[in-house]
Design a protein around this motif. Sequence first.
Motif, mmCIF file in Angstrom:
data_model
loop_
_atom_site.group_PDB
_atom_site.id
_atom_site.type_symbol
_atom_site.label_atom_id
_atom_site.label_comp_id
_atom_site.label_asym_id
_atom_site.label_seq_id
_atom_site.Cartn_x
_atom_site.Cartn_y
_atom_site.Cartn_z
ATOM 1 N N ALA A 215 -11.018 -39.307 34.774
ATOM 2 C CA ALA A 215 -9.906 -40.056 35.382
ATOM 3 C C ALA A 215 -9.348 -39.351 36.611
ATOM 4 O O ALA A 215 -8.682 -39.974 37.435
ATOM 5 C CB ALA A 215 -8.798 -40.270 34.359
ATOM 6 N N ILE A 216 -9.632 -38.050 36.766
ATOM 7 C CA ILE A 216 -9.127 -37.318 37.928
ATOM 8 C C ILE A 216 -10.001 -37.551 39.158
ATOM 9 O O ILE A 216 -9.639 -37.142 40.260
ATOM 10 C CB ILE A 216 -9.041 -35.808 37.651
ATOM 11 N N ALA A 217 -11.146 -38.194 38.996
ATOM 12 C CA ALA A 217 -12.078 -38.405 40.100
ATOM 13 C C ALA A 217 -11.775 -39.713 40.828
ATOM 14 O O ALA A 217 -11.683 -40.772 40.195
ATOM 15 C CB ALA A 217 -13.515 -38.417 39.585
ATOM 16 N N PRO A 218 -11.650 -39.693 42.156
ATOM 17 C CA PRO A 218 -11.409 -40.933 42.907
ATOM 18 C C PRO A 218 -12.513 -41.964 42.697
ATOM 19 O O PRO A 218 -12.269 -43.170 42.767
ATOM 20 C CB PRO A 218 -11.374 -40.457 44.367
ATOM 21 N N MET A 219 -13.733 -41.483 42.408
ATOM 22 C CA MET A 219 -14.880 -42.382 42.272
ATOM 23 C C MET A 219 -14.723 -43.369 41.119
ATOM 24 O O MET A 219 -15.339 -44.430 41.129
ATOM 25 C CB MET A 219 -16.168 -41.586 42.053
ATOM 26 N N ARG A 220 -13.905 -43.027 40.148
ATOM 27 C CA ARG A 220 -13.699 -43.925 39.017
ATOM 28 C C ARG A 220 -13.053 -45.236 39.456
ATOM 29 O O ARG A 220 -13.242 -46.285 38.818
ATOM 30 C CB ARG A 220 -12.834 -43.256 37.946
ATOM 31 N N TYR A 221 -12.298 -45.200 40.539
ATOM 32 C CA TYR A 221 -11.470 -46.341 40.915
ATOM 33 C C TYR A 221 -12.054 -47.151 42.080
ATOM 34 O O TYR A 221 -11.384 -48.038 42.609
ATOM 35 C CB TYR A 221 -10.063 -45.842 41.270
ATOM 36 N N PHE A 222 -13.289 -46.827 42.455
ATOM 37 C CA PHE A 222 -13.977 -47.618 43.482
ATOM 38 C C PHE A 222 -15.395 -47.882 42.997
ATOM 39 O O PHE A 222 -16.225 -46.977 42.925
ATOM 40 C CB PHE A 222 -14.001 -46.871 44.816
ATOM 41 N N ASP A 223 -15.676 -49.140 42.647
ATOM 42 C CA ASP A 223 -16.962 -49.500 42.055
ATOM 43 C C ASP A 223 -17.616 -50.614 42.867
ATOM 44 O O ASP A 223 -17.297 -51.788 42.702
ATOM 45 C CB ASP A 223 -16.752 -49.963 40.605
ATOM 46 N N PRO A 224 -18.545 -50.266 43.774
ATOM 47 C CA PRO A 224 -19.217 -51.296 44.588
ATOM 48 C C PRO A 224 -19.967 -52.324 43.744
ATOM 49 O O PRO A 224 -20.037 -53.499 44.107
ATOM 50 C CB PRO A 224 -20.187 -50.471 45.450
ATOM 51 N N ASN A 225 -20.556 -51.893 42.619
ATOM 52 C CA ASN A 225 -21.274 -52.832 41.760
ATOM 53 C C ASN A 225 -20.348 -53.931 41.240
ATOM 54 O O ASN A 225 -20.705 -55.109 41.215
ATOM 55 C CB ASN A 225 -21.899 -52.093 40.583
ATOM 56 N N GLU A 226 -19.176 -53.528 40.825
ATOM 57 C CA GLU A 226 -18.208 -54.491 40.278
ATOM 58 C C GLU A 226 -17.827 -55.530 41.317
ATOM 59 O O GLU A 226 -17.682 -56.714 41.019
ATOM 60 C CB GLU A 226 -16.967 -53.739 39.799
ATOM 61 N N LEU A 229 -21.565 -57.424 42.578
ATOM 62 C CA LEU A 229 -22.327 -58.134 41.545
ATOM 63 C C LEU A 229 -21.464 -59.071 40.715
ATOM 64 O O LEU A 229 -21.932 -60.111 40.263
ATOM 65 C CB LEU A 229 -23.018 -57.119 40.623
ATOM 66 N N GLU A 230 -20.209 -58.711 40.499
ATOM 67 C CA GLU A 230 -19.346 -59.514 39.636
ATOM 68 C C GLU A 230 -18.269 -60.269 40.401
ATOM 69 O O GLU A 230 -17.627 -61.169 39.863
ATOM 70 C CB GLU A 230 -18.698 -58.614 38.582
ATOM 71 N N GLY A 231 -18.039 -59.870 41.649
ATOM 72 C CA GLY A 231 -17.006 -60.537 42.435
ATOM 73 C C GLY A 231 -15.606 -60.273 41.931
ATOM 74 O O GLY A 231 -14.697 -61.091 42.129
ATOM 75 N N THR A 232 -15.402 -59.115 41.285
ATOM 76 C CA THR A 232 -14.068 -58.757 40.792
ATOM 77 C C THR A 232 -13.552 -57.554 41.567
ATOM 78 O O THR A 232 -14.314 -56.644 41.902
ATOM 79 C CB THR A 232 -14.094 -58.427 39.295
ATOM 80 N N TYR A 233 -12.255 -57.552 41.821
ATOM 81 C CA TYR A 233 -11.645 -56.530 42.659
ATOM 82 C C TYR A 233 -10.605 -55.745 41.859
ATOM 83 O O TYR A 233 -9.658 -56.337 41.322
ATOM 84 C CB TYR A 233 -10.985 -57.166 43.886
ATOM 85 N N ASP A 234 -10.791 -54.459 41.793
ATOM 86 C CA ASP A 234 -9.911 -53.601 41.007
ATOM 87 C C ASP A 234 -8.704 -53.180 41.857
ATOM 88 O O ASP A 234 -8.686 -52.083 42.430
ATOM 89 C CB ASP A 234 -10.686 -52.381 40.509
ATOM 90 N N LEU A 235 -7.714 -54.034 41.936
ATOM 91 C CA LEU A 235 -6.521 -53.728 42.721
ATOM 92 C C LEU A 235 -5.694 -52.614 42.078
ATOM 93 O O LEU A 235 -5.067 -51.817 42.780
ATOM 94 C CB LEU A 235 -5.673 -54.986 42.895
ATOM 95 N N ALA A 236 -5.724 -52.550 40.753
ATOM 96 C CA ALA A 236 -5.014 -51.467 40.058
ATOM 97 C C ALA A 236 -5.654 -50.128 40.418
ATOM 98 O O ALA A 236 -4.959 -49.122 40.617
ATOM 99 C CB ALA A 236 -5.045 -51.693 38.552
ATOM 100 N N GLY A 237 -6.990 -50.111 40.490
ATOM 101 C CA GLY A 237 -7.681 -48.889 40.882
ATOM 102 C C GLY A 237 -7.312 -48.477 42.299
ATOM 103 O O GLY A 237 -7.140 -47.280 42.584
ATOM 104 N N ALA A 238 -7.188 -49.446 43.197
ATOM 105 C CA ALA A 238 -6.777 -49.147 44.568
ATOM 106 C C ALA A 238 -5.375 -48.542 44.589
ATOM 107 O O ALA A 238 -5.104 -47.604 45.355
ATOM 108 C CB ALA A 238 -6.819 -50.411 45.418
ATOM 109 N N ALA A 239 -4.494 -49.058 43.738
ATOM 110 C CA ALA A 239 -3.133 -48.513 43.654
ATOM 111 C C ALA A 239 -3.158 -47.074 43.155
ATOM 112 O O ALA A 239 -2.403 -46.219 43.638
ATOM 113 C CB ALA A 239 -2.287 -49.388 42.729
#
Length: 261
Positions: A215-226, A229-239
């Motif tokens: 959870a301390i890694a920034p990479m957890r909150y940016f997922d190009p596959n998601e 491939l899925e068309g979903t956007y992790d706005l909480a992760g961006a926050a």
Amino acid sequence: MLEFLRYDGRKRIRGSLYVSIGLALLAAVVIWVFPSFQESFEGDELLEAYPEGVLQLFDIQTMASLEGFLAFELYVFGWTILFGLYVAYSAAEVIAADVDRGRMDTLLAMPISRARLLAERFGALSVPILTINVLVPPVVLVGAWLIDERIAVVDVIAVHALSIPYLFACGAIGIVCSVAFDRAGIAQRAALGVTFGLFLLESLLQETDYEAVGAIAPMRYFDPNEILLEGTYDLAGAAVLIAMTVVLVGVAQLWFTRKDI
């Protein structure tokens, strides 16, 4: 006002254009070779030959579609790793380079606080981050059109937009290293090591008992596959990435304010 941001920003324009050209060429090559590999990856049969560790490390989900191919070849490798390391490396010289070369005393003699100096010079990282994320998407979209592949325009725009908080978080890692070390070379190597180490940590701890550590890694909150491939956007992760950046820059400012030069 914002003299240091403007000055540093102008200095980064040429480098930003060079990196933009490099990543645009990478995008063009990835799209150009995709039709040659498409049949080989049909049904993802070829992926079965890949070691499980490689699939997990690079989060390869599919390469049978252009979106999956781009997610791995361009956005996981090119953006998450290469561009993230570039931003961290660039940020690591923001303070350390002037300390190393004996110029920091001259800067601090000016009527500007250390916190403002650091914030403005960190803000200049917006030049490469924004420039590259504006110039590369048209290459991706035009390239997909040229090989007669459909790709959602909104998803391409989203993957670049959501990479911006991630890249600033990588830059924040670099700025902390820049304050921590007085030698620019050491600060840059530390920033590269920490950033890539966090990528490995997040990738290798997935689906293990220690997954929460990632959870301390920034990479957890940016997922190009998601996104692609899925068309979903992790706005909480961006926050979370924005909050992570604010905290790290705040730590760097506090440390720099109290540090003897």
